[in-house]
Design a protein around this motif. Structure first.
Motif, PDB file in Angstrom:
ATOM      1  N   PHE A   3      32.706  20.023  33.666  1.00 35.35           N
ATOM      2  CA  PHE A   3      31.537  20.093  32.696  1.00 35.35           C
ATOM      3  C   PHE A   3      30.279  20.752  33.476  1.00 35.35           C
ATOM      4  CE2 PHE A   3      27.912  18.189  30.792  1.00 35.35           C
ATOM      5  CZ  PHE A   3      27.781  18.976  29.517  1.00 35.35           C
ATOM      6  N   PHE A   4      30.143  19.938  34.787  1.00 34.85           N
ATOM      7  CA  PHE A   4      28.878  20.386  35.335  1.00 34.85           C
ATOM      8  C   PHE A   4      28.897  21.473  36.017  1.00 34.85           C
ATOM      9  CE2 PHE A   4      28.048  15.854  34.577  1.00 34.85           C
ATOM     10  CZ  PHE A   4      26.974  15.654  34.081  1.00 34.85           C
TER      11      PHE A   4
ATOM     12  N   ARG B 156      20.783   5.456  37.885  1.00 39.62           N
ATOM     13  CA  ARG B 156      21.867   4.896  37.368  1.00 39.62           C
ATOM     14  C   ARG B 156      22.854   5.918  36.879  1.00 39.62           C
ATOM     15  NH1 ARG B 156      19.723   4.533  31.359  1.00 39.62           N
ATOM     16  NH2 ARG B 156      21.425   4.148  30.324  1.00 39.62           N
TER      17      ARG B 156
ATOM     18  N   PRO C 116      20.560  10.754  39.648  1.00 42.34           N
ATOM     19  CA  PRO C 116      19.675   9.554  39.014  1.00 42.34           C
ATOM     20  C   PRO C 116      20.167   8.130  39.576  1.00 42.34           C
ATOM     21  CG  PRO C 116      20.753  10.895  37.294  1.00 42.34           C
ATOM     22  CD  PRO C 116      21.388  11.176  38.478  1.00 42.34           C
TER      23      PRO C 116
ATOM     24  N   GLU D 252      37.425  16.175  34.377  1.00 34.05           N
ATOM     25  CA  GLU D 252      36.544  16.957  33.116  1.00 34.05           C
ATOM     26  C   GLU D 252      35.021  16.945  33.281  1.00 34.05           C
ATOM     27  OE1 GLU D 252      39.978  15.703  29.801  1.00 34.05           O
ATOM     28  OE2 GLU D 252      38.199  14.361  30.303  1.00 34.05           O
TER      29      GLU D 252
ATOM     30  N   LYS E 189      39.405   8.355  33.692  1.00 34.73           N
ATOM     31  CA  LYS E 189      38.189   8.081  33.204  1.00 34.73           C
ATOM     32  C   LYS E 189      37.049   7.766  34.135  1.00 34.73           C
ATOM     33  CE  LYS E 189      39.674   8.968  28.649  1.00 34.73           C
ATOM     34  NZ  LYS E 189      40.940   9.325  29.086  1.00 34.73           N
TER      35      LYS E 189
ATOM     36  N   TYR F  28      20.497  16.740  41.408  1.00 37.96           N
ATOM     37  CA  TYR F  28      19.654  15.455  41.106  1.00 37.96           C
ATOM     38  C   TYR F  28      20.774  14.385  40.682  1.00 37.96           C
ATOM     39  CZ  TYR F  28      17.062  12.071  38.414  1.00 37.96           C
ATOM     40  OH  TYR F  28      16.263  10.971  38.000  1.00 37.96           O
TER      41      TYR F  28
ATOM     42  N   ASP G 277      33.750   8.597  29.154  1.00 40.67           N
ATOM     43  CA  ASP G 277      34.966   8.700  28.458  1.00 40.67           C
ATOM     44  C   ASP G 277      35.447  10.083  28.812  1.00 40.67           C
ATOM     45  OD1 ASP G 277      32.694  10.005  27.496  1.00 40.67           O
ATOM     46  OD2 ASP G 277      33.261  10.004  25.239  1.00 40.67           O
ATOM     47  N   LEU G 278      35.035  10.919  29.928  1.00 34.02           N
ATOM     48  CA  LEU G 278      35.726  12.000  30.283  1.00 34.02           C
ATOM     49  C   LEU G 278      36.256  11.784  31.873  1.00 34.02           C
ATOM     50  CD1 LEU G 278      34.227  13.470  28.057  1.00 34.02           C
ATOM     51  CD2 LEU G 278      33.370  15.083  29.758  1.00 34.02           C
TER      52      LEU G 278
ATOM     53  N   SER H 183      25.145   8.605  35.717  1.00 27.38           N
ATOM     54  CA  SER H 183      24.879   9.184  34.529  1.00 27.38           C
ATOM     55  C   SER H 183      25.723  10.247  34.133  1.00 27.38           C
ATOM     56  CB  SER H 183      23.394   9.812  34.501  1.00 27.38           C
ATOM     57  OG  SER H 183      22.411   8.847  34.930  1.00 27.38           O
ATOM     58  N   LEU H 184      26.998  10.193  34.267  1.00 26.08           N
ATOM     59  CA  LEU H 184      28.100  11.173  34.096  1.00 26.08           C
ATOM     60  C   LEU H 184      28.507  10.494  32.959  1.00 26.08           C
ATOM     61  CD1 LEU H 184      29.538  11.940  37.357  1.00 26.08           C
ATOM     62  CD2 LEU H 184      27.743  12.944  36.257  1.00 26.08           C
ATOM     63  N   TYR H 185      29.756  11.243  32.201  1.00 28.49           N
ATOM     64  CA  TYR H 185      30.283  10.994  30.908  1.00 28.49           C
ATOM     65  C   TYR H 185      31.437   9.893  31.388  1.00 28.49           C
ATOM     66  CZ  TYR H 185      27.278  14.365  29.113  1.00 28.49           C
ATOM     67  OH  TYR H 185      26.252  14.878  28.690  1.00 28.49           O
TER      68      TYR H 185
END
Lengths: 306, 372
Positions: A99-100, A84, A82, A95, A129, A80, A90-91, A86-88
């Motif tokens: 993470f995912f 907008r 989204p 990274e 970043k 999925y 500051d990573l 929607s990842l981090y």
């Protein structure tokens, strides 16, 4: 076999009817486009399909499972992205992906075959970043993250909104390329020209599906001869004059020209030109043209209002 | 499953260590607070300036004055000549207390076996005022006792010899109260505020949507998000205890194992509270407001940290009963200052455990596995 089946699905937000009893099916391996303007209900529909929102009424089945009860199975097998980003932020790129990969119980290495075409484009920015990436890069990263666990069904909510035209084109090539990996893709977009890139599309407006078909059939389904008009005096004056014309069926601006339909079925080019000359227009060009998805959409939308 | 948890914990640590404001709140506030409370804010009677009006200037009065001034509690501001001078010195804020000897002090004492000394103390700050008065009184009485016994070698008739022992904090140091109190407050601040903000931030930035659409169980998401704060809170608590012990000499009389266990228990309670706040608040701002005004202030004011609970009006006493910090305050003071064992704080410990299960149960029930 249909991967997604929806029957009489309704969803209200208080007084607002976001989805009004819609039904459709999506087949295995299809690129299914949800085409429509903001507020058509595209995001709501995608979120119901991926189990993030509960439907009020109707039956929904995704990969044969009910998003209401068997959401764990669905969440395990869908990707999925989204609307907008929607990842981090500051990573870093790497990274984020790691993470995912971890939360889906896999690794970048295991999924490399699937994502390599996309990942190779952002790999040079591995340590940057995510917040510092350009819009197109962000979308590619988000797509990588959504694909990291080899999903069977991929939901892309307006992946090309806010992305430059070159990146948009690249992004669609990527989507097309995913075909060979046996992934069913549901993609929403407000851009009518992107409809042609899907296998089948559903035209949506105000919570209703106006039409479902292949892009080719949709574009050809226009029920009247269509004319492109142009005059030296400009579109604004031309529209005003045409609206006063008694044989007018519809007129709307399309790019630099006006698209016009007439109440009469026969070829009206000469007659219309005469009328407009009498109205004081000059350099008039009238061409009979083939309709496209947007023409059909606008026509359907107008019919829906009446 | 363990890998997933590890992944989300790792990610959370990235967030914490990359955000300077978070770091500042985590480690700046505890250090600044303990230094402030330890050094600047003090209820102790130490080097208090006093004025002396000695109208007799005889043997006894000067001996009493010498005795008073020989302690570290009082410093002489000046010898004054009239009560007006004393008023003046009080009003200018030069002195916090005054001693007044009437004329012919020694003579009266000898003849009538009784004499008057007036002690005046500045009670604009009632606690300090009372303390200064009591200290001065004590000095005078002590002098009389010693003097009478040495001078006449007979005890004065029917004198009750009282002796006050300030148990657990013989020097009445205020850091003894502040260090345990601060641990209570800081843990609350870090655990509740930081976790509620960390969770609502994901809702605000939309990343929660992706997490929810993943196969991760809600409890893993929550556990992964709070574990880093649990660890950091623990570091914080240790830091405060160490600062207290090595800089301000606040003892830890009880067992460290018990202390650590109780700190972890309290952390769990306030973390659960933080999770609860995040299920109520949709935005970081709201989470911050709730943490500060609905949780932080009552903890500060009603937990017995600043004001004794027994002196509060009944409604506030009832409120203080539902503030978890109230119980932890009792626990940590008992362990650190009184050397209490689990037996003595069993009731409070059980109440905290109860708090934890209630809050956690409600939070998990309220935590949404969907977007609405």
């Amino acid at each position: 076999m249909a991967v997604i089946e929806v029957k009489n699905l309704s969803k209200n937000y208080g007084e607002v009817e976001a989805l009004k009893s819609i039904s459709f099916e999506v087949n295995q391996n299809e690129i299914f486009g949800l085409i429509g303007p903001d507020g058509a209900g595209k995001s709501t529909l995608i979120r119901i399909l991926n189990s993030l929102i509960l439907a009020d009424k109707g039956e929904v089945s995704v990969m044969g499972k009910d998003p209401n009860k068997q959401y764990q199975y669905i969440r395990n097998h869908i990707g999925y992205m989204p609307g907008r980003f929607s990842l981090y932020e500051d990573l870093s790129v790497k990274e984020n992906l790691e993470f995912f990969a971890t939360i889906f119980g896999t690794t970048i290495k295991k999924s490399y075959n699937l994502i390599k075409d996309i990942y190779q484009q952002i790999e040079p920015f591995n340590d940057r970043k995510a917040g510092a990436l350009s819009g197109g890069m962000k979308q590619k990263l988000a797509l990588c993250a959504a694909l990291i666990h080899y999903p069977k069904v991929l939901f892309l909510d307006e992946p090309t909104t806010g992305v430059d035209p070159v990146s948009r084109k690249e992004f669609w090539q990527i989507i097309k390329g995913l075909h060979q990996h046996n992934i069913t893709i549901i993609v929403s977009t407000p851009y009518m020209d992107e409809a042609d890139l899907c296998d089948r599309v559903a035209l949506m407006n105000e919570g209703e599906i106006l039409r479902i078909d292949t892009p080719q059939n949709v574009a050809n389904s226009f029920d009247k001869p269509l004319y492109a008009l142009e005059a030296k005096e400009g579109n604004y004056k031309l529209i005003k004059a045409l609206r006063a014309y008694s044989f007018l069926d519809s007129v709307f601006p399309f790019g630099e020209k006006l698209h016009y339909t007439d109440k009469r079925e026969n070829d009206i080019k000469a007659e219309l030109k005469k009328h407009l000359t009498e109205e004081g227009f000059s350099d008039i060009s009238i061409e009979k043209i083939a309709s496209n998805t947007e023409d059909v959409f606008i026509r359907l939308m107008n019919n829906q209002k009446q | 499953m363990f890998d997933r948890l590890k992944g989300i914990i790792k990610k959370e640590f990235y967030h914490i260590f990359r955000d300077q404001r978070t770091l500042l709140i985590l480690f700046g506030i505890p250090i600044v607070q303990i230094v402030l409370f330890g050094f600047a804010i003090s209820n102790e009677i130490k080097n208090v300036k006093i004025a002396v009006l000695d109208q007799s200037k005889d043997e006894h009065s000067s001996q009493i004055i010498d005795k008073v001034l020989s302690t570290s509690y009082f410093d002489l501001d000046s010898y004054v000549n009239s009560l007006d001078d004393i008023n003046d010195a009080f009003q200018k804020g030069r002195i916090k207390g005054a001693l007044v000897f009437p004329p012919k002090f020694s003579e009266t004492l000898r003849k009538e076996n009784k004499a008057d000394v007036q002690i005046i103390s500045d009670a604009t700050d009632p606690n300090t005022g009372t303390q200064i008065g009591n200290y001065l009184l004590l000095q005078v009485q002590q002098y009389l006792m010693e003097h009478e016994i040495t001078a006449t070698s007979t005890l004065p008739p029917a004198l009750i010899n009282t002796e006050v022992e300030m148990r657990y904090n013989p020097e009445l140091k205020s850091v003894y109260m502040f260090v345990p109190g601060l641990i209570t407050i800081i843990l609350m601040l870090v655990c509740t505020m930081m976790t509620s903000i960390a969770i609502t931030r994901e809702k605000e930035t939309g990343t929660m949507e992706v997490l929810l659409a993943s196969p991760m169980h809600a409890s893993i998401i929550i556990l992964g998000k709070v574990t880093p704060y649990l660890l950091l809170s623990f570091v914080n608590a240790s830091l405060i205890i160490a600062l207290g012990k090595f800089i301000f000499e606040v003892p830890v009389l009880g067992s460290y194992v018990l202390l650590i266990g109780e700190i972890i228990l309290y952390c769990l309670v306030v973390l659960a509270l933080g999770i609860f706040v995040s299920t109520v608040a949709e935005t970081q701002q709201l989470a911050l407001m709730i943490s500060l005004f609905a949780l932080f202030l009552p903890t500060m004011l009603l937990s017995g940290f600043i004001f004794p609970i027994e002196n509060m009006p009944l409604p506030l006493q009832i409120v203080s009963k539902i503030v978890p910090a109230t119980y932890f305050n009792i626990i940590i003071k008992s362990i650190m200052l009184k050397g209490a064992t689990l037996n003595f704080i069993l009731k409070e410990t059980l109440i905290l455990i109860g708090f934890f299960f209630i809050l956690m149960g409600v939070s998990i029930k309220r935590f949404k596995i969907r977007l609405e």
